[in-house]
Design an enzyme around this catalytic site. Structure first.
Site: not given
Length: 199
Positions: A65, A158, A162
């Protein structure tokens, strides 16, 4: 530890349902069987299929998990992966794109996006670096994006995250391991080489 012909014996995929990440793992498995640890959200509907596919390729798969933004849980996840033995290759392949037009106008969602796409990779990256330095070998493959090469108005939350990932993994201090940032581009299909040499 890599075997006599350079084959990775244990591969960790953080983002265990990532198509590109699974494609990289599949390329390693073409050289021979290996242990694979998939770390993914427990509620992911795709994890069972990912596990089955890799097992059909000869992998010994275990699923952990993993919640990318539960930073306090990251040391335990990494320790559990290493409980199966030294990890030769760790692939960091999780992230979210989101509605970029909304993100720059919504504080909470912008922060959540940055935490998933930048803070979380830094969190696991530091832990992986410590493990690899201790064991004396290892390669980190970080999935980035062409969006980080030139941040644009259309995806700047975004893209900025990155760009940070690129900087962190490519320019990190030399601790005796390889760190590669592959700019495959968000949404590209699995099997793309993403700039990673398996030679």
């Amino acid at each position: 530890m890599l075997n006599a012909v350079g084959q990775a014996q244990h591969i960790l995929l953080l983002g265990g349902t990532s198509e590109i990440g699974l494609g990289v793992v599949a390329e390693f498995l073409e050289r021979g069987p290996a242990k694979v640890t998939l770390a993914a959200r427990p509620e992911s509907p795709r994890i069972a299929q990912a596990k089955a596919d890799l097992e059909s390729r000869g992998a010994d798969v275990e699923v952990l998990d993993f919640d990318a933004t539960d930073f306090d849980s990251h040391p335990e996840v990494i320790n559990k992966a290493w409980a199966r033995g030294d990890v030769d290759v760790a692939i960091v392949a999780f992230g979210t794109l989101g509605d970029q037009e909304e993100l720059w106008q919504n504080h909470d969602k912008a922060v959540a996006s940055a935490q998933t796409n930048y803070t979380a990779p830094v969190s696991v990256g530091v832990l992986l670096g410590e493990k690899f330095k201790h064991q004396g070998h290892g390669t980190i493959v970080a999935m980035s994006s062409v969006a980080g090469m030139r941040v644009r108005r259309s995806n700047f939350v975004y893209g900025a995250s990155k760009a940070g990932v690129d900087g962190f993994f490519i320019d990190q201090p030399d601790i005796g391991l390889q760190a590669l940032a592959g700019g495959g581009g968000f949404g590209q299909k699995a099997g793309v080489g993403v700039g990673v040499s398996l030679q």
